[in-house]
Enzyme design. Structure first.
Site, short mmCIF file in Angstrom:
data_model
loop_
_atom_site.label_atom_id
_atom_site.label_comp_id
_atom_site.label_asym_id
_atom_site.label_seq_id
_atom_site.Cartn_x
_atom_site.Cartn_y
_atom_site.Cartn_z
N SER A 153 0.90 -1.18 0.00
CA SER A 153 0.01 0.01 -0.09
C SER A 153 1.11 1.24 0.03
O SER A 153 2.14 0.96 0.10
CB SER A 153 -1.01 0.08 1.28
OG SER A 153 -0.19 0.28 2.36
N LYS A 154 0.03 2.33 0.04
CA LYS A 154 0.95 3.83 0.00
C LYS A 154 1.95 3.78 1.25
O LYS A 154 2.87 4.44 0.86
CB LYS A 154 0.00 4.83 0.10
CG LYS A 154 -0.88 4.98 -1.38
CD LYS A 154 -1.16 6.74 -1.23
CE LYS A 154 -1.80 6.95 -2.65
NZ LYS A 154 -3.19 6.46 -2.62
N ARG A 155 1.70 3.00 2.15
CA ARG A 155 2.62 3.38 3.37
C ARG A 155 3.96 2.72 2.84
O ARG A 155 4.86 2.77 3.66
CB ARG A 155 2.18 2.25 4.50
CG ARG A 155 1.01 2.80 5.37
CD ARG A 155 0.68 1.59 6.46
NE ARG A 155 0.39 0.45 6.06
CZ ARG A 155 1.41 -0.46 6.34
NH1 ARG A 155 2.36 -0.40 7.06
NH2 ARG A 155 0.97 -1.68 5.99
#
Ligand code: GLU
Length: 512
Positions: free
Chosen positions: A262-264
């Site tokens: 994910s963006k993390r």
């Protein structure tokens, strides 16, 4: 699948943002599989979620696919025998297949409102029953249905999942997934599901089946998250008497902490990597290895090699881990092989944006090509060339002195005298413009100072460039000197001026 069915694969993006690495990997596998088998690769845009789908996103996703070099044979822009290739433009087909299912008794109109359904779900949950539809509308007589239709009660169309021998749901549903092997769903695990909402919008499971059939898709290669939808789809195929395609569900992509990517985990869109100066061939190479590997274990291969070697039986069912360092390494392998002219044209806009290239001429190009050659081996992405070349264009004596390593070199014993010798030599002979002149310069400095090795070269580096690190001096000093004289480049402070400024700083009162 009939033996003669020719290979037709599809990538079916929902246009709700950029193309992400997971989607790109799915697209690549579909493309590779089709190309390997001399088949057809199709793009179908799944834009029935009108609230979230945009044409802008569709354009971005298609651009990203083109950037990766994944050209398709049929799609929303290219057209083809099964056009249109956007689900939002195929409503009539969905409506007619839904009618077919109504007529054959495999589907029925459901007049239950969202609120009623929600209440039924809550009751089921409270009583510990599965949240399946309770068949209220399935029990309506044709008279009752006609009455409600005449009264314009909104009606969805629901697929009926009859259980028992002889029905389309004859026992459990099993598929032989080409990646995951046999997958079975229990007969009782499924309730009647909606295929067309009351506003006429088809649901995902329904239009995917209608389209995959209509587009004659032989192999559905898609993300693992859709595996849970597959038994609904198989039932629809059975009810419609259509040939069921082969399924291949590709595993998830995880971040390095093994949670879903994910963006993390940093940049996950293909466009972000492209902006950073990752090369399409490298990106394709790396993403192909997320879950697949060639039998020979080679990690760097061109697309023709991948096409020739790709088979689904070498796709791993375990999740793949996205490793930005490995991607950077892969990109480096491609970057290091680029010829100077190619590299220059790929980097040019970045240098213009940095304000360094003011006039595109033979001279500025030749200068940048030498500068690029000097830093090429250390770069992993095109974006790396900007910080790598910044020390050529930026010289600020205060800032350089603030670097502890520079300060340490300049603060060492007898350095002021040595820098003075450097300045004197550069004034007398001019700064070296090529390797021979550089050699002569360092020989003279060696003779004049009695220094050699690091105590000779570190002060020369710091005095002539202002930095304690950088590419090899034999090329760097001539680059600074010739750059300072090349019109069309942003001003470059030449080696002599750098050394003079540092010497002045050393001599300034209060300098240690
Ligand atoms: N539109 C779906 C998605 O973007 C793909 C569905 C499928 O491949 O069946 O996840």
């Amino acid at each position: 699948m009939s033996e003669t069915r020719s290979v037709r694969t599809r990538f079916a993006p929902s246009p709700t943002g950029h193309l992400h690495v997971g989607g790109a990997r799915t697209a690549i596998f579909n493309w590779l599989y089709a190309r390997h088998h001399g088949g057809v690769f199709i793009i179908r845009v799944e834009d029935t979620d009108q609230a979230r789908s945009t044409r802008e996103s569709e354009r971005m996703v298609l651009d990203d696919l083109r950037w990766l070099g994944l050209y398709w044979d049929e799609g929303p822009d290219t057209g083809g025998p099964h056009a249109p290739y956007r689900q939002s433009e195929r409503s009539e087909l969905y409506a007619s297949v839904a009618r077919q299912l109504l007529d054959s008794g495999h589907a029925y109109r459901c007049f239950c409102s969202e609120d009623t359904l929600e209440a039924k779900r809550r009751d089921a949950e409270a009583e510990g029953r599965p949240p399946h539809y309770d068949l209220t509308c399935h029990r309506l007589t044709s008279g009752e249905v006609a009455e409600r239709l005449a009264a314009s009660v909104p009606a969805a169309i629901r697929f009926h999942v009859p259980k028992g021998p002889g029905s389309v749901f004859d026992g459990d549903v099993t598929i032989d997934d080409l990646i995951r092997g046999e997958v079975t769903w229990k007969a009782e695990s499924l309730g009647d599901f909606i295929i067309l909402r009351s506003d006429g919008m088809p649901t995902y499971n329904f239009c995917v089946v209608v389209d995959d059939h209509d587009m004659d898709i032989s192999h559905v290669i898609r993300a693992e998250e859709h595996l849970t939808n597959t038994h609904r789809q198989v039932l629809l195929y059975r009810a419609l008497g259509w040939e069921i395609p082969k399924f291949a569900h590709v595993s998830l992509i995880l971040g390095q902490d093994r949670s879903k990517l994910s963006k993390r985990h940093g940049a996950t869109s293909v466009a972000a990597w492209a902006d950073d100066g990752y090369l399409p061939d490298a990106m394709l190479n790396y993403l192909t290895l997320l879950g697949w590997s060639p039998a020979d274990g080679v990690e760097i291969f061109d697309r023709d090699t991948a096409v020739a070697a790709f088979e689904l039986d070498r796709v791993n069912s375990a999740p793949a881990v996205f490793d930005p360092q490995k991607l950077a390494w892969t990109n480096g392998q491609y970057l290091h092989k680029l010829e100077s002219g190619e590299l220059w044209s790929l980097c040019k806009s970045r240098f213009e944006a940095a304000g360094w290239l003011r006039e595109d001429s033979r001279e500025t190009r030749a200068w940048f090509e030498s500068a690029l050659a000097l830093t090429q081996k250390a770069a992993h992405a095109l974006a790396d060339f900007v910080p790598a070349l910044a020390p050529l264009f930026e010289f600020d004596v205060e800032k350089e002195l603030a670097d502890p390593e520079v300060a340490e070199v300049l603060g060492s014993e007898g350095l002021e005298g040595f820098v003075a010798q450097i300045v004197e030599d550069l004034r007398a002979n001019g700064a070296p413009c090529d390797a021979d002149a550089y050699k002569a310069f360092t020989e003279r400095m060696k003779g004049a100072s009695g220094r050699k090795g690091k105590p000779l070269f570190m002060p020369i580096r710091v005095a002539t460039t202002g930095r304690a690190h950088g590419p090899e001096l034999v090329a760097l000093i001539p680059l600074l000197e010739t750059g300072a004289r090349t019109p069309g480049l942003a001003p470059i402070v030449p080696p002599l001026a750098r050394a003079e400024a540092l010497l002045a700083a050393l001599r300034a009162p209060g300098a240690s």
